[in-house]
Design a protein around this motif. Sequence first.
Motif, PDB file in Angstrom:
ATOM      1  N   ASP A 242       0.796  -1.166  -0.045  1.00 48.49           N
ATOM      2  CA  ASP A 242       0.108   0.202  -0.034  1.00 48.49           C
ATOM      3  C   ASP A 242       0.844   1.193   0.151  1.00 48.49           C
ATOM      4  O   ASP A 242       1.711   1.339   0.673  1.00 48.49           O
ATOM      5  CB  ASP A 242      -0.962  -0.139   1.419  1.00 48.49           C
ATOM      6  CG  ASP A 242      -1.890   1.259   1.109  1.00 48.49           C
ATOM      7  OD1 ASP A 242      -1.595   2.229   1.657  1.00 48.49           O
ATOM      8  OD2 ASP A 242      -2.959   0.854   0.487  1.00 48.49           O
ATOM      9  N   PRO A 243       0.645   2.356  -0.690  1.00 53.01           N
ATOM     10  CA  PRO A 243       1.116   3.419  -0.764  1.00 53.01           C
ATOM     11  C   PRO A 243       1.376   4.158   0.505  1.00 53.01           C
ATOM     12  O   PRO A 243       2.565   4.596   0.622  1.00 53.01           O
ATOM     13  CB  PRO A 243       0.421   4.541  -1.837  1.00 53.01           C
ATOM     14  CG  PRO A 243      -0.291   3.611  -2.648  1.00 53.01           C
ATOM     15  CD  PRO A 243      -0.511   2.446  -2.042  1.00 53.01           C
ATOM     16  N   LEU A 244       0.517   3.979   1.340  1.00 52.44           N
ATOM     17  CA  LEU A 244       0.494   4.622   2.609  1.00 52.44           C
ATOM     18  C   LEU A 244       1.624   3.853   3.719  1.00 52.44           C
ATOM     19  O   LEU A 244       2.503   4.543   4.163  1.00 52.44           O
ATOM     20  CB  LEU A 244      -0.810   4.492   3.240  1.00 52.44           C
ATOM     21  CG  LEU A 244      -0.858   5.308   4.901  1.00 52.44           C
ATOM     22  CD1 LEU A 244      -0.633   6.740   4.838  1.00 52.44           C
ATOM     23  CD2 LEU A 244      -2.127   5.115   5.357  1.00 52.44           C
ATOM     24  N   ILE A 245       1.529   2.566   3.445  1.00 52.94           N
ATOM     25  CA  ILE A 245       2.362   1.683   4.328  1.00 52.94           C
ATOM     26  C   ILE A 245       3.911   1.973   3.516  1.00 52.94           C
ATOM     27  O   ILE A 245       5.010   1.995   4.396  1.00 52.94           O
ATOM     28  CB  ILE A 245       2.130   0.055   4.019  1.00 52.94           C
ATOM     29  CG1 ILE A 245       0.679   0.153   4.762  1.00 52.94           C
ATOM     30  CG2 ILE A 245       3.195  -0.661   4.921  1.00 52.94           C
ATOM     31  CD1 ILE A 245       0.101  -1.152   4.801  1.00 52.94           C
ATOM     32  N   LYS A 246       3.935   1.989   2.259  1.00 52.95           N
ATOM     33  CA  LYS A 246       5.202   2.423   1.701  1.00 52.95           C
ATOM     34  C   LYS A 246       5.904   3.741   2.213  1.00 52.95           C
ATOM     35  O   LYS A 246       7.161   3.596   2.480  1.00 52.95           O
ATOM     36  CB  LYS A 246       5.216   2.362   0.322  1.00 52.95           C
ATOM     37  CG  LYS A 246       5.109   1.034  -0.351  1.00 52.95           C
ATOM     38  CD  LYS A 246       4.951   1.157  -2.084  1.00 52.95           C
ATOM     39  CE  LYS A 246       6.003   1.492  -2.497  1.00 52.95           C
ATOM     40  NZ  LYS A 246       5.872   1.607  -3.948  1.00 52.95           N
ATOM     41  N   SER A 247       5.242   4.633   2.017  1.00 54.08           N
ATOM     42  CA  SER A 247       5.591   5.985   2.837  1.00 54.08           C
ATOM     43  C   SER A 247       5.884   5.934   4.131  1.00 54.08           C
ATOM     44  O   SER A 247       7.007   6.669   4.632  1.00 54.08           O
ATOM     45  CB  SER A 247       4.546   7.123   2.626  1.00 54.08           C
ATOM     46  OG  SER A 247       3.403   6.751   3.284  1.00 54.08           O
ATOM     47  N   LYS A 248       5.147   5.289   4.923  1.00 55.53           N
ATOM     48  CA  LYS A 248       5.604   5.317   6.186  1.00 55.53           C
ATOM     49  C   LYS A 248       6.862   4.392   6.604  1.00 55.53           C
ATOM     50  O   LYS A 248       7.833   4.492   7.643  1.00 55.53           O
ATOM     51  CB  LYS A 248       4.519   4.354   7.153  1.00 55.53           C
ATOM     52  CG  LYS A 248       3.154   5.047   7.237  1.00 55.53           C
ATOM     53  CD  LYS A 248       2.105   4.460   8.245  1.00 55.53           C
ATOM     54  CE  LYS A 248       1.154   5.282   8.480  1.00 55.53           C
ATOM     55  NZ  LYS A 248      -0.125   4.420   9.209  1.00 55.53           N
ATOM     56  N   ARG A 249       7.133   3.228   5.602  1.00 53.06           N
ATOM     57  CA  ARG A 249       8.301   2.529   5.804  1.00 53.06           C
ATOM     58  C   ARG A 249       9.369   3.277   5.375  1.00 53.06           C
ATOM     59  O   ARG A 249      10.658   3.409   5.957  1.00 53.06           O
ATOM     60  CB  ARG A 249       8.392   1.469   4.893  1.00 53.06           C
ATOM     61  CG  ARG A 249       9.489   0.290   5.151  1.00 53.06           C
ATOM     62  CD  ARG A 249       9.340  -0.852   4.308  1.00 53.06           C
ATOM     63  NE  ARG A 249       8.060  -1.533   4.259  1.00 53.06           N
ATOM     64  CZ  ARG A 249       7.118  -1.772   3.048  1.00 53.06           C
ATOM     65  NH1 ARG A 249       7.498  -1.124   1.934  1.00 53.06           N
ATOM     66  NH2 ARG A 249       5.880  -2.382   3.281  1.00 53.06           N
ATOM     67  N   ARG A 250       9.315   4.017   4.454  1.00 56.64           N
ATOM     68  CA  ARG A 250      10.322   5.017   3.816  1.00 56.64           C
ATOM     69  C   ARG A 250      10.762   6.249   4.860  1.00 56.64           C
ATOM     70  O   ARG A 250      12.012   6.573   5.120  1.00 56.64           O
ATOM     71  CB  ARG A 250       9.893   5.723   2.554  1.00 56.64           C
ATOM     72  CG  ARG A 250      11.161   6.505   1.961  1.00 56.64           C
ATOM     73  CD  ARG A 250      10.538   6.728   0.171  1.00 56.64           C
ATOM     74  NE  ARG A 250       9.299   7.189   0.058  1.00 56.64           N
ATOM     75  CZ  ARG A 250       8.329   6.596  -0.583  1.00 56.64           C
ATOM     76  NH1 ARG A 250       8.720   5.369  -0.911  1.00 56.64           N
ATOM     77  NH2 ARG A 250       7.205   6.892  -0.640  1.00 56.64           N
ATOM     78  N   LYS A 251       9.779   6.618   5.555  1.00 55.19           N
ATOM     79  CA  LYS A 251       9.946   7.595   6.696  1.00 55.19           C
ATOM     80  C   LYS A 251      10.779   7.060   7.644  1.00 55.19           C
ATOM     81  O   LYS A 251      11.825   7.592   8.362  1.00 55.19           O
ATOM     82  CB  LYS A 251       8.704   8.312   7.217  1.00 55.19           C
ATOM     83  CG  LYS A 251       9.011   9.354   7.916  1.00 55.19           C
ATOM     84  CD  LYS A 251       7.255   9.983   8.517  1.00 55.19           C
ATOM     85  CE  LYS A 251       7.663  10.981   9.417  1.00 55.19           C
ATOM     86  NZ  LYS A 251       8.393  10.722  10.632  1.00 55.19           N
ATOM     87  N   LYS A 252      10.348   5.870   8.030  1.00 56.44           N
ATOM     88  CA  LYS A 252      11.126   5.067   9.195  1.00 56.44           C
ATOM     89  C   LYS A 252      12.607   5.014   8.975  1.00 56.44           C
ATOM     90  O   LYS A 252      13.522   5.064   9.575  1.00 56.44           O
ATOM     91  CB  LYS A 252      10.376   3.553   9.442  1.00 56.44           C
ATOM     92  CG  LYS A 252      11.009   3.143  10.678  1.00 56.44           C
ATOM     93  CD  LYS A 252      10.194   1.988  11.018  1.00 56.44           C
ATOM     94  CE  LYS A 252      10.887   1.103  12.310  1.00 56.44           C
ATOM     95  NZ  LYS A 252       9.884  -0.138  12.701  1.00 56.44           N
TER      96      LYS A 252
END
Length: 358
Positions: A242-252
């Motif tokens: 999911d794009p939202l999960i990917k963005s959270k993973r990238r931020k982490k």
Amino acid sequence: MKLSLDLQYFAQEKTEKATPKKRQDTRKKGQVPKSTDVNTALILLGVFLFMFLYAGVLGDFIVNMMQHVFLEYIHWEVSEQTIPSLFNEIAAESAIVILPIMLITLVVGVSASLIQVGFMFTPEAIAFKLEKINPLKGIKRIFSIRALVELLKSLLKIILVGVLVFSIIWFSLDSLVFLSQRPVAAGFGELARLTGIIGASVAFLLLLLAVPDYMYQRFDHEKQIRMSKQDVKDEHKKMEGDPLIKSKRRKKQMDMAMQRMMQEVPEADVVITNPTHFAIALKYDEDTMAAPKVTAKGADYVALRIKSLAQKHEIVMVENKPLARSLYAQTEIGDEVPENLFKAVAEVLAYVYRLTNE
């Protein structure tokens, strides 16, 4: 409106080959290209080839067993004690004859399955599902094209096997006609030979028929697991996440990288600043490094954090706008200082060493 419906139809049409993930998922469900004809043909062939080698031993054993029955058991008194003993001995002797044949059947059957599909453990395929006993689906399977193909295959096999067996018996008719005039052992041997020929011939015929059947099963399996363009896109999207999960993973990941970078700032020799927009931390150890290395860098807010840490740990900060901009643009964290900036960096480090040694 019509164009939209046409595009939607083509998007759902199963035109794409199955992806590796789809193949893996269908394999977990027990859906693999497999021909039962291959198993049947190889089992028959293995059994009858074994019988050709085992026939002499088998014949002698059966003859000895029958002699023992008619010479020994016939004199036994029929009672509750003798009948169980009689049946136990006959069962044990019969097992000696049958077990090798059953073992060959088991080994060849398992080997045929391994050749076709390899080792496969699919608990999902044997799990109880109510839809498996749905009579409507059962009727649908009975009257499907696949069932019609299987019916035609069975009829073809019956006809060909019948013709083959009839031909073998027809050409052996002379020896069969005079079978009653031959000794029992010779008659038994002739029947065993003829049975072996029929069995091996039928096995070879079924093996020949199994080759196109296996090819058809592979073709039909590939057709069944085809995917639409939309299915491929959905699977790719699901695998990507999911794009939202990917963005959270990238931020982490960025936060972790930032934390590691900030841990290097207190070990730096100097921080070169713009002074407000850029900050680059450099470290140099003449014993282990060929040239100074960039241990941290940042712009705006990150630069402010680097300068704050440098001030806290009393790291020398040098304002040099051209050098700060060049280092920020030309290097990444962990890189050595470019050759064209050696002189400027050396002057800064010399200034820092003089300052710290005073």
